[in-house]
Structures are given as C-alpha cells and as structure tokens.
Write an enzyme that holds these catalytic residues in place. Structure first.
Site, PDB file in Angstrom:
ATOM      1  N   GLU A  97      -4.827  13.534   2.805  1.00  0.00           N
ATOM      2  CA  GLU A  97      -5.561  14.352   1.840  1.00  0.00           C
ATOM      3  C   GLU A  97      -5.857  13.555   0.576  1.00  0.00           C
ATOM      4  O   GLU A  97      -6.945  13.644   0.002  1.00  0.00           O
ATOM      5  CB  GLU A  97      -4.765  15.610   1.477  1.00  0.00           C
ATOM      6  N   TYR A 133       9.420   3.802   1.121  1.00  0.00           N
ATOM      7  CA  TYR A 133       9.237   5.251   1.041  1.00  0.00           C
ATOM      8  C   TYR A 133       9.597   5.739  -0.343  1.00  0.00           C
ATOM      9  O   TYR A 133      10.568   5.260  -0.912  1.00  0.00           O
ATOM     10  CB  TYR A 133      10.153   5.970   2.045  1.00  0.00           C
ATOM     11  N   CYS A 173      -0.841  10.185   1.468  1.00  0.00           N
ATOM     12  CA  CYS A 173      -1.218  11.184   2.466  1.00  0.00           C
ATOM     13  C   CYS A 173      -2.715  11.101   2.757  1.00  0.00           C
ATOM     14  O   CYS A 173      -3.502  10.619   1.934  1.00  0.00           O
ATOM     15  CB  CYS A 173      -0.878  12.585   1.959  1.00  0.00           C
TER      16      CYS A 173
END
Length: 146
Positions: A59, A52, A57
């Site tokens: 998008e 992480y 994402c």
C-alpha cells in the site's frame, strides 16, 4: 465504489505488482493498486528488509507511486494477498490511506482468485485522525494549554 471494469484493472495492476514483491523473509507477497481522483491506477508491492521492520508495505508503494505521478486523492485501493485470511491493510497503512482518502473511500480486499470483500475506510479505521483534524485546529495550536 469503482465499477467492475475499474476493479478488474486495479486487480490486474496489483497482480502484476505482487509478482515483483520482494518478500524473502516472510514469503508473503502482496500487491496493491490505488485508483486516484483522476481515474489513474498506481501499483505497488511489498519490499522487505533484513532489518525488520524497515520494509515497505504494498500500500505504501502504491500511494508513493500515486503521489510521484501527481495524484492527490485515493478514490479506492485494492490489496491482493494469498492465504485463507483476508489481507487487509495493517494499522500503519490504514493511516497512510487516510492521509489521502476520506472515510467513504473503497478498500477492496482480493486473493489470487479475485475480489473477496470490500470495506469503506471508515469501517476499517473508525473515528480516524487525519488532515482535516489539523486544518480545524491550526488556529488554536498556538494557544497554550489547548
């Protein structure tokens, strides 16, 4: 704002992409679909990573697919996620959308049942910084102290 048929096509593309999301850490699958300036639809899904926040994402994937296909402008984007809260684009994705869209571009937020709400990019990212800021300022960029 796209017409109902285009919104439905974007929803279907985002739904298909969401099914392929790789979200083993959060368990939160997201799909997105971009409508480009030529009317083509490009989809993406979130892809997480054990390191992480190195994931991507939905998008970002949809925008990358648009660019790879030759699209240059976002007319509208639809983001599909589950849960009671609206699944709006994160701050980084709002800026990514801004790179290819103006403040009047439609940002459509959907849940598994369908469209929940619509915004303009200007509503989600007011007073944004984008490519037009750089174009205006290039002539003064070499001036010291400016």
């Amino acid at each position: 704002m796209p017409n109902d048929a285009r919104i439905e096509a974007m929803f279907d593309a985002a739904k298909r992409a969401r099914r392929r999301a790789y979200a083993p850490y959060s368990g939160f699958a997201v799909g997105a679909a971009v409508l480009d300036e030529a009317g083509a639809i490009h989809a993406g899904c979130n892809v997480e990573n054990a390191a992480y926040p190195a994931g991507a994402c939905a998008e970002t994937g949809a925008i990358s697919a648009m660019v790879a296909s030759g699209g240059t402008r976002i007319a509208a984007i639809l983001v599909l996620g589950a849960g009671d809260a609206l699944c709006t684009p994160c701050g980084a994705c709002r800026q990514r959308i801004r790179e290819f869209a103006d403040e009047n571009a439609a940002v459509l937020i959907a849940g598994p049942e369908g469209l929940r709400r619509s915004f303009t990019l200007g509503e989600l990212l007011p007073e944004s910084f984008g490519p037009d800021n750089l174009d205006r300022d290039r002539s003064s960029a070499s001036e010291p102290g400016v």
